[in-house]
Design a protein around this motif. Structure first.
Motif, mmCIF file in Angstrom:
data_model
loop_
_atom_site.group_PDB
_atom_site.id
_atom_site.type_symbol
_atom_site.label_atom_id
_atom_site.label_comp_id
_atom_site.label_asym_id
_atom_site.label_seq_id
_atom_site.Cartn_x
_atom_site.Cartn_y
_atom_site.Cartn_z
ATOM 1 N N GLU A 135 36.878 45.765 38.373
ATOM 2 C CA GLU A 135 36.733 44.324 38.535
ATOM 3 C C GLU A 135 35.275 43.947 38.761
ATOM 4 O OE1 GLU A 135 41.124 43.844 40.660
ATOM 5 O OE2 GLU A 135 39.271 43.694 41.840
ATOM 6 N N GLU A 136 34.550 44.761 39.560
ATOM 7 C CA GLU A 136 33.126 44.474 39.824
ATOM 8 C C GLU A 136 32.310 44.622 38.541
ATOM 9 O OE1 GLU A 136 29.504 46.070 42.697
ATOM 10 O OE2 GLU A 136 31.493 47.004 42.774
ATOM 11 N N THR A 137 32.644 45.624 37.755
ATOM 12 C CA THR A 137 31.886 45.844 36.513
ATOM 13 C C THR A 137 32.121 44.729 35.515
ATOM 14 O OG1 THR A 137 32.032 48.233 36.835
ATOM 15 C CG2 THR A 137 31.517 47.457 34.613
ATOM 16 N N LEU A 138 33.442 44.269 35.399
ATOM 17 C CA LEU A 138 33.767 43.256 34.394
ATOM 18 C C LEU A 138 33.561 41.846 34.909
ATOM 19 C CD1 LEU A 138 37.071 44.845 33.013
ATOM 20 C CD2 LEU A 138 34.800 44.898 31.973
ATOM 21 N N GLY A 139 33.253 41.691 36.207
ATOM 22 C CA GLY A 139 33.052 40.354 36.776
ATOM 23 C C GLY A 139 34.342 39.580 36.964
ATOM 24 N N LEU A 140 35.479 40.285 37.137
ATOM 25 C CA LEU A 140 36.775 39.631 37.326
ATOM 26 C C LEU A 140 36.987 39.323 38.814
ATOM 27 C CD1 LEU A 140 38.954 41.868 34.975
ATOM 28 C CD2 LEU A 140 37.988 39.615 34.489
#
Length: 938
Positions: A94-99
């Motif tokens: 989630e942190e990597t994809l900005g979710l």
């Protein structure tokens, strides 16, 4: 679970495994560092005795290392691997994809069980939305910051492991002994807890025999012990012991004053005991009746010598034989002489208590006696060491005196050789060894020639002649030789001189040598002619002064008889004494001049041989040289030698009248001597000119032949160059260019030599020959220019043009040779014509004088018949005239510049006949006067 949910879950699981694998490697690296750390600790402790000695330290270090590794591994597994679960992986995604937080985690949880009241359609939509975001990334990209941190830990851990391993390797290579001592206990830590059994005691020398009253040196090997005790007991004595400190692994002591058999043994504090050994004292072994006979080699003729007892240092020649015999106080097992360096051992035969043997020493040194009795004991007292200095027989030496250096062999192919050879004991033989090496480097088998020894046996003079007439020597070959001598020693040592080289000159060099000899001969003959002229003038001047002085002396003695009574001192200062000394000086000069003429004659013969060797075998030129030798024979006439003998006798008698007469006759002979010298000089100059012109013609012909062959080779190379451009062809073209340049240089030298010949002919008054030689010089110069052009074209790989210029140069050289040969023949014909004209003129003069002499003889005969008294007879006028003519007219018949023809030229024979007739006329007049005087007597 829908397919989309399965893909989503597998993607998150792959990202989680990637982070866990990196964390696992980081944990393994950190746990692995424990092993190098333990090795470093062991290496540091390896220098301590407590670590090397049996103990628990190595085992404790290993256990601590294992415990530390296990605890570290468990902690790292819990902290880095097991703690990274699916929730952390989803949060990282989630942190990597900005979710929004919980988006991926909620989908994953709902994919297992969908709670009641949840809309399946909304779940599938959320699942599809998350799957769409994850489809654009890879599992490695979904790890985010956690993955980067795991990879960083992995790299750092592995780098730390590699660094610690490198440190261990450096320590092991830097101090291998300490590393081995520190790490060896770690291999078997449990076995290191108990010490190994102590080694047994070793006692040296064990059982022994010593001289009575002597001492026994003991050495005890007691590894791992600090002290030992030596126990001994002699027969009939109480036991004794001695405490020894062990230094290192051994202890040493000695038992002195052993007069009776004894036993000894060694004990240690740990209860170890050695075997019991026995020491037996023995009586001393002595040597007596030692005799050494020194027998010298037979060729030295030196008597043998004998030495009893101790033998002094001996200096003996090589080949000397030693005969040794002696006796000991006990039976011997072996006897020998051993050089101290151990290099030589001479075994002697031992029988009971005696030993003997014979030996020829070959090496110097100090030899000790090695005597052993049957019990293995050595003698207590032996003779002094035998010191020998073996003087080897020096090899003979030889030094070549003639020739002193490398030189060229004479044209007769014979080389005189003189040498000195010497040896310290004498020479046996000598030989001359020679071998031929061809111009191509091929060496023939050596030829050995014996040389007779002259002089004393130890110093000989060697003289021989190296005859190479049958050795097939060609120009450019070399003949090498050396002298080999052998001495009269049994070994027959050989001495060899240094190798000398005799060069066989080439045809060009032989021609240059012949030309140089001819030039030197002309120069020396010119000096002889000048000397002869000056000597003639001096003789005539002294003769005139002597005649005038005698005339004045006769008048003075006739008017004053008392003058004869003067003392000897005054006579010694008279003018007659001075003239005698001047006459003696003239005599010495004349003899020296005759010796010079004799030398010119010999040099003429050598010049003829040199010309034959150089290939200048022209018949006319050889004939000219023969005439020159014959002329030298005529110059050294018996009459001239007789006049010199008369002058010597007059000088010895101190008779002024005889001295004056001898001077007058000598002056007449010198006049003819000078004229003949002038004739020989002119003949020699012409012979030298012919020789030089013949040499130039031959050089031109040889160069033309060589240039033609080279031109043909370049033409052939030019034709083959169109078909082949191989490296071999290129080398051939370069070689042809080099040879063409050399021929151009030789052509330049030839043109200059022809120009010098032209100038020489011009100076000698041969203008026609000089003009014709100028034409030959122009041809040679044209050939030189063509050769230079050919050389440049050959260097530029223009073989066709170079061949054409080379062919043109060859033709020019051939024409120059023909012109030189034609000029030489015309010169010879011209000189023959001059001789014939001189002969005709002399014949006419002789006929005229003969007629006048016949008329004079007739008148003298008539006068004698009319005036002669009875009982008296007059001498025959014609005979008197012929005698006078032969003695006085002959010098007048010589004509300087006329060449001999045969043994004597026509000009000379005509001149002699003319001189005879003139002398006959003078003699006839003298006869008429004598006849008139006799007719007037009563």
């Amino acid at each position: 679970m829908s397919p989309t949910g399965q893909r989503l879950r597998s993607t998150i699981a792959a990202a989680r495994r990637r982070v866990q694998v990196d964390a696992l490697w980081a944990a393994v690296g950190l746990v692995g560092v424990v092993v190098p750390a333990v090795l470093v600790v062991a290496w540091a402790a390896g220098g301590a005795a407590t670590w090397r000695d049996p103990g628990v330290a190595p085992l404790a270090v290993e256990l601590v290392g294992v415990a530390a590794a296990a605890a570290l591994g468990w902690w790292l597994f819990r902290r880095w691997i097991a703690a990274y679960d699916e929730a952390r992986a989803a949060a990282a995604a989630e942190e990597t994809l900005g979710l929004p937080s919980g988006t991926v985690r909620g989908v994953l949880e709902l994919s297992r069980t969908v709670p009641e009241g949840t809309s399946p359609a909304l779940y599938l939509r959320a699942e599809s939305e998350v799957a769409r975001h994850l489809s654009a990334t890879t599992p490695a990209q979904l790890t985010g910051a956690a993955g980067a941190r795991a990879r960083r830990r992995r790299n750092q851990a592995l780098l730390a492991l590699a660094g610690s391993v490198a440190v261990v390797l450096v320590l092991g290579f830097a101090s291998p002994e300490r590393a081995s001592a520190g790490w060896r206990p770690l291999v078997h830590p449990v076995a290191h807890l108990t010490p190994p059994p102590m080694p047994a005691l070793e006692v040296l020398p064990g059982n022994a025999r010593v001289p009575r009253g002597g001492a026994l040196a003991l050495r005890v090997l007691a590894k791992g012990r600090r002290t030992v005790a030596v126990h001994w007991r002699a027969a009939g004595d109480v036991p004794r012991h001695r405490e020894l400190h062990v230094s290192g692994d051994s202890a040493a002591t000695s038992l002195a004053g052993i007069d009776a058999p004894l036993s000894y043994w060694v004990t240690a504090p740990d209860g170890a005991t050695s075997d019991t050994f026995r020491v037996v004292p023995v009586d001393p072994l002595l040597v007596s009746d030692l005799v050494v006979d020194v027998i010298y080699p037979s060729y030295l003729n030196r008597a043998a010598e004998r030495f009893d007892g101790d033998v002094p240092g001996l200096e003996i020649p090589a080949g000397t034989r030693l005969r040794i015999r002696g006796r000991a106080t006990r039976p011997l097992a072996s006897a020998a002489l051993v050089r101290r360096d151990g290099g030589v051992r001479v075994t002697l035969s031992a029988t009971a208590d005696r030993f003997e043997g014979a030996w020829t020493p070959t090496a110097s040194g100090t030899y000790d006696w090695a005597l052993v009795d049957r019990s293995g004991a050595a003698p207590n007292a032996v003779p002094g060491a035998l010191e020998l200095m073996v003087v080897p027989d020096s090899a003979p030496q030889v030094e070549v005196l003639v020739p002193a250096t490398d030189t060229t062999i004479s044209p007769d192919m014979k080389q005189p050789i003189a040498a000195n050879a010497w040896d310290d004991h004498g020479l046996r033989s000598a030989s001359l060894v020679s071998w031929r090496v061809s111009a191509l480097g091929q060496r023939d088998a050596a030829v050995e020639q014996a040389i007779a020894l002259g002089g004393a046996t130890d110093h000989a003079s060697l003289e021989t002649v190296l005859d190479a007439t049958n050795r097939r020597l060609l120009p450019g070959d070399t003949l090498h030789f050396q002298i080999r001598v052998t001495d009269n020693s049994p070994a027959g040592q050989v001495g060899v001189s240094r190798t000398f080289t005799l060069w066989i000159p080439g045809m060009d060099e032989l021609r240059r040598q012949a030309e140089a000899q001819a030039e030197a001969l002309v120069a020396d003959a010119t000096e002889v002619a000048k000397t002869a002229k000056g000597l003639q003038e001096s003789t005539r001047d002294l003769s005139r002064r002597s005649a005038a002085s005698n005339a004045r002396g006769g008048s003075s003695r006739g008017g004053s008889p008392g003058n004869d009574s003067r003392g000897g001192k005054e006579r010694s200062q008279s003018p007659g004494y001075e003239r005698t000394e001047q006459a003696r000086q003239l005599l010495d000069r004349q003899e020296a001049l005759m010796n010079q003429v004799e030398e010119l004659k010999q040099r003429t013969a050598r010049l003829e041989r040199a010309m034959q060797a150089a290939g200048l075998q022209d018949p006319e030129l050889q004939k000219r040289l023969k005439e020159l030798r014959d002329l030298y024979e005529q110059i050294l006439t018996p009459e001239l030698r007789q006049k010199l003998q008369d002058l010597k006798q007059a000088l010895a008698d101190m008779d002024q009248a005889k001295l004056q007469e001898a001077l007058q006759q000598l002056a007449q002979q010198q006049d003819e001597f000078r004229k003949r010298i002038d004739d020989s000089l002119e003949l020699l100059r012409r012979a030298a000119a012919e020789q030089q012109m013949n040499s130039l013609a031959q050089q031109a012909r040889e160069m033309a032949t060589q240039q033609k062959a080279l031109a043909e080779a370049m033409q052939k190379q030019a034709e083959e160059a169109q078909r082949s451009r191989s490296p071999e062809a290129q080398k051939q073209r370069e070689e042809q260019a080099r040879r063409q340049a050399e021929l151009a240089q030789r052509a330049d030298s030839l043109a200059k030599a022809i120009d010098r010949m032209r100038q020489q002919l011009d100076e000698q008054g041969e203008q026609q020959a000089a003009q014709q030689t100028s034409g030959a010089q122009e041809k040679a110069d044209s050939a030189r220019k063509a050769m230079q052009q050919a050389a440049q074209q050959a260097q530029q790989q223009a073989q066709q043009q170079a061949s054409q210029n080379g062919q043109r140069a060859a033709d020019q050289l051939q024409q120059a040779a023909q012109q030189l040969e034609q000029t030489r023949k015309q010169m010879s014909e011209s000189w023959k014509s001059e001789v014939q004209q001189a002969v005709q003129q002399a014949t006419q003069e002789a006929l005229s004088l003969a007629q006048r002499q016949a008329s004079l003889a007739e008148r003298m005969k008539q006068a004698q018949q009319g005036d002669q008294p009875q009982g008296q007879s007059l001498p025959n006028p014609p005979q008197l005239g012929m005698q006078k003519g032969q003695s006085q007219g002959q010098p007048q018949g010589q004509r300087p510049g006329m060449q001999p023809n045969g043994q004597q030229s026509g000009a000379q024979r005509g001149g002699q006949r003319s001189g005879q007739q003139q002398g006959g006329q003078q003699g006839g007049q003298q006869g008429a006067q004598q006849g008139g005087q006799q007719g007037q007597q009563p």
